[in-house]
Write a protein that holds these residues in place. Structure first.
Motif, PDB file in Angstrom:
ATOM      1  N   GLU A 122      29.831  42.437 -25.116  1.00 46.75           N
ATOM      2  CA  GLU A 122      31.007  43.292 -24.843  1.00 46.75           C
ATOM      3  C   GLU A 122      31.402  42.718 -23.486  1.00 46.75           C
ATOM      4  N   ALA A 123      30.361  42.736 -22.726  1.00 47.24           N
ATOM      5  CA  ALA A 123      30.684  42.540 -21.025  1.00 47.24           C
ATOM      6  C   ALA A 123      30.945  41.331 -20.954  1.00 47.24           C
ATOM      7  N   TYR A 124      30.413  40.116 -21.516  1.00 51.35           N
ATOM      8  CA  TYR A 124      30.546  38.666 -21.457  1.00 51.35           C
ATOM      9  C   TYR A 124      31.939  38.401 -21.057  1.00 51.35           C
ATOM     10  N   PRO A 125      32.970  38.638 -21.617  1.00 55.06           N
ATOM     11  CA  PRO A 125      34.323  38.102 -21.148  1.00 55.06           C
ATOM     12  C   PRO A 125      34.784  38.537 -19.631  1.00 55.06           C
ATOM     13  N   TYR A 126      34.315  39.919 -19.433  1.00 53.83           N
ATOM     14  CA  TYR A 126      34.523  40.436 -18.033  1.00 53.83           C
ATOM     15  C   TYR A 126      33.666  39.834 -17.104  1.00 53.83           C
ATOM     16  N   LEU A 127      32.393  39.477 -17.450  1.00 52.49           N
ATOM     17  CA  LEU A 127      31.447  38.786 -16.501  1.00 52.49           C
ATOM     18  C   LEU A 127      32.105  37.484 -16.200  1.00 52.49           C
ATOM     19  N   GLN A 128      32.564  36.645 -17.159  1.00 53.99           N
ATOM     20  CA  GLN A 128      32.794  35.271 -17.356  1.00 53.99           C
ATOM     21  C   GLN A 128      34.077  35.214 -16.351  1.00 53.99           C
TER      22      GLN A 128
ATOM     23  N   ARG B 279      30.924  35.434  -9.626  1.00 55.39           N
ATOM     24  CA  ARG B 279      29.726  35.764  -9.589  1.00 55.39           C
ATOM     25  C   ARG B 279      29.337  36.667 -10.561  1.00 55.39           C
ATOM     26  N   GLY B 280      29.493  36.463 -11.849  1.00 53.52           N
ATOM     27  CA  GLY B 280      29.022  37.678 -12.739  1.00 53.52           C
ATOM     28  C   GLY B 280      27.663  37.503 -13.189  1.00 53.52           C
ATOM     29  N   LEU B 281      26.993  38.659 -13.164  1.00 57.31           N
ATOM     30  CA  LEU B 281      25.541  38.788 -13.542  1.00 57.31           C
ATOM     31  C   LEU B 281      25.355  39.870 -14.300  1.00 57.31           C
ATOM     32  N   LEU B 282      24.545  39.333 -15.141  1.00 61.93           N
ATOM     33  CA  LEU B 282      23.839  40.414 -16.148  1.00 61.93           C
ATOM     34  C   LEU B 282      22.573  40.661 -15.772  1.00 61.93           C
ATOM     35  N   LEU B 283      22.417  42.197 -15.600  1.00 63.76           N
ATOM     36  CA  LEU B 283      20.934  42.441 -15.035  1.00 63.76           C
ATOM     37  C   LEU B 283      20.313  43.362 -16.130  1.00 63.76           C
ATOM     38  N   ASN B 284      19.362  42.866 -16.750  1.00 63.91           N
ATOM     39  CA  ASN B 284      18.775  43.804 -17.924  1.00 63.91           C
ATOM     40  C   ASN B 284      17.437  44.392 -17.342  1.00 63.91           C
ATOM     41  N   LEU B 285      17.290  45.852 -17.607  1.00 63.34           N
ATOM     42  CA  LEU B 285      16.001  46.513 -17.209  1.00 63.34           C
ATOM     43  C   LEU B 285      15.027  46.177 -18.222  1.00 63.34           C
TER      44      LEU B 285
ATOM     45  N   ALA C 251      16.782  33.471 -22.912  1.00 61.43           N
ATOM     46  CA  ALA C 251      17.938  32.620 -23.765  1.00 61.43           C
ATOM     47  C   ALA C 251      19.296  32.627 -23.066  1.00 61.43           C
ATOM     48  N   LEU C 252      19.624  33.864 -22.710  1.00 61.26           N
ATOM     49  CA  LEU C 252      20.933  33.772 -21.916  1.00 61.26           C
ATOM     50  C   LEU C 252      21.240  33.219 -20.594  1.00 61.26           C
ATOM     51  N   ASP C 253      20.094  33.157 -20.108  1.00 57.29           N
ATOM     52  CA  ASP C 253      20.008  32.667 -18.665  1.00 57.29           C
ATOM     53  C   ASP C 253      20.221  31.105 -18.858  1.00 57.29           C
ATOM     54  N   ILE C 254      19.809  30.527 -19.846  1.00 54.90           N
ATOM     55  CA  ILE C 254      20.167  29.346 -20.305  1.00 54.90           C
ATOM     56  C   ILE C 254      21.626  28.968 -20.812  1.00 54.90           C
ATOM     57  N   GLU C 255      21.681  29.826 -21.777  1.00 49.32           N
ATOM     58  CA  GLU C 255      22.971  29.826 -22.356  1.00 49.32           C
ATOM     59  C   GLU C 255      23.977  30.033 -21.825  1.00 49.32           C
ATOM     60  N   TRP C 256      24.113  30.897 -20.938  1.00 44.78           N
ATOM     61  CA  TRP C 256      25.534  31.336 -19.981  1.00 44.78           C
ATOM     62  C   TRP C 256      25.420  30.616 -18.632  1.00 44.78           C
ATOM     63  N   ARG C 257      24.765  29.706 -18.367  1.00 44.07           N
ATOM     64  CA  ARG C 257      24.660  28.924 -17.153  1.00 44.07           C
ATOM     65  C   ARG C 257      25.786  28.347 -16.989  1.00 44.07           C
ATOM     66  N   GLY C 258      26.424  27.695 -18.051  1.00 42.30           N
ATOM     67  CA  GLY C 258      27.449  26.756 -17.963  1.00 42.30           C
ATOM     68  C   GLY C 258      28.948  27.632 -17.550  1.00 42.30           C
ATOM     69  N   ALA C 259      28.802  28.935 -18.066  1.00 36.74           N
ATOM     70  CA  ALA C 259      30.082  29.807 -17.816  1.00 36.74           C
ATOM     71  C   ALA C 259      29.773  30.397 -16.583  1.00 36.74           C
ATOM     72  N   GLY C 260      28.743  30.235 -15.790  1.00 37.95           N
ATOM     73  CA  GLY C 260      28.743  30.688 -14.412  1.00 37.95           C
ATOM     74  C   GLY C 260      28.414  32.018 -14.385  1.00 37.95           C
ATOM     75  N   VAL C 261      27.573  32.503 -15.363  1.00 34.08           N
ATOM     76  CA  VAL C 261      27.159  33.915 -15.618  1.00 34.08           C
ATOM     77  C   VAL C 261      25.553  33.861 -15.348  1.00 34.08           C
ATOM     78  N   ARG C 262      25.162  34.529 -14.518  1.00 35.83           N
ATOM     79  CA  ARG C 262      23.673  34.678 -13.918  1.00 35.83           C
ATOM     80  C   ARG C 262      23.056  35.755 -15.084  1.00 35.83           C
ATOM     81  N   VAL C 263      21.944  35.492 -15.445  1.00 37.61           N
ATOM     82  CA  VAL C 263      21.213  36.519 -16.385  1.00 37.61           C
ATOM     83  C   VAL C 263      19.629  36.585 -15.874  1.00 37.61           C
ATOM     84  N   ARG C 264      19.638  38.075 -15.392  1.00 42.50           N
ATOM     85  CA  ARG C 264      18.234  38.309 -14.648  1.00 42.50           C
ATOM     86  C   ARG C 264      17.908  39.656 -15.513  1.00 42.50           C
ATOM     87  N   SER C 265      16.429  39.867 -15.374  1.00 41.21           N
ATOM     88  CA  SER C 265      15.769  41.156 -15.650  1.00 41.21           C
ATOM     89  C   SER C 265      14.818  41.473 -14.567  1.00 41.21           C
TER      90      SER C 265
END
Length: 261
Positions: A120-126, A130-136, A164-178
């Motif tokens: 749900e947040a992907y469109p807003y992060l994109q 500097r979009g970042l998804l940070l998972n606990l 998976a998303l760290d790789i998949e979303w790289r092209g969209a400029g969204v970082r994914v970390r945990s």
């Protein structure tokens, strides 16, 4: 990477208590606009009261409709710099002594809630530069933990999703970390993790503020290469993560079995 002198927008789930609240309060104290959302509406309302930049509301992370409402309320038609997928539940004890409903709730909140939030947040992060998804995540994801079997499995799923998303979303400029902390001094651990044998052996050495500080560092870290998406929190977890990466599986199994006694 976000410059340390620059503020932005961050939405934190499970922000009424523990790690979520500490994270929200840290970013608020440093001038960020913070969305504080939790299934416990009273808790986030109280936490956000009188805090400039705080927006709060009720959110059951399992419900896509509630996610949509929360994101529209906080972001409008704009962007979101950071989503902290923090909301989670824990139950400990012998696997067969916990009901199917207890196991299902952990899967629904800890896995479905994280997946739904990311989706749900992907469109807003994109939309953010500097979009970042940070998972606990949790150190419990490093190797299956007796008396924390389903909880550890849910966190292993979060770890895999992050990779998976760290790789998949790289092209969209969204970082994914945990973030991978060990046991944190929260009500969830003291109340719901009391039957976990590894808690007694390893102790509870992290505070919610320690994890919040780690979140701040990840949001502002400079790009590192080569670097994976996971960030262990605390000395114990760093040692465990390093050891599990270089030791054979049978050795990790022996260590975990000893901790479970």
């Amino acid at each position: 990477m976000i410059s340390r002198g620059r503020t932005g927008s961050i939405l934190v789930t499970g922000a009424g208590h523990g790690i979520g609240r500490a994270t929200a309060e840290l970013f608020l104290s440093r001038g960020w606009r913070v969305g504080m959302y939790d299934v416990d509406r009273d808790a986030v309302t109280q936490a956000a009261a009188g805090r400039p930049g705080a927006v709060c509301g009720e959110l059951d992370v399992r419900d896509p409709a509630q996610w949509g409402t929360a994101l529209r309320e906080f972001c409008g038609d704009g962007e979101l710099d950071v989503l902290v997928n923090n909301a989670g539940v824990l139950a400990s004890g012998p696997f067969e002594e916990m009901s199917a409903d207890v196991h299902r709730r952990m899967v629904d909140v800890n896995v479905t809630g994280v997946v739904t939030g990311a989706l749900e947040a992907y469109p807003y992060l994109q939309r953010s530069a500097r979009g970042l998804l940070l998972n606990l995540c949790s150190a419990s994801a490093l190797y299956g933990q007796p008396t924390l079997a389903t909880y550890g499995a849910t966190k292993a799923a979060v770890r895999s999703l992050t990779e998976a998303l760290d790789i998949e979303w790289r092209g969209a400029g969204v970082r994914v970390r945990s973030l991978l902390p060990l046991f944190v001094d929260t009500e969830m651990v003291s109340r719901d993790g009391r039957q976990a044998a590894s808690v007694a052996h390893l102790g509870v050495r992290l505070t919610p503020e320690d994890v919040a500080t780690a979140a701040w560092r990840v949001v502002h870290e400079r790009r590192r290469f080569p670097s994976g998406p996971h960030r262990p929190v605390g000395r114990q977890t760093r040692l465990m993560a390093t050891a599990s990466a270089v030791t054979p599986g049978w050795a990790n199994r022996l260590v975990v079995a000893r901790l479970a006694r």
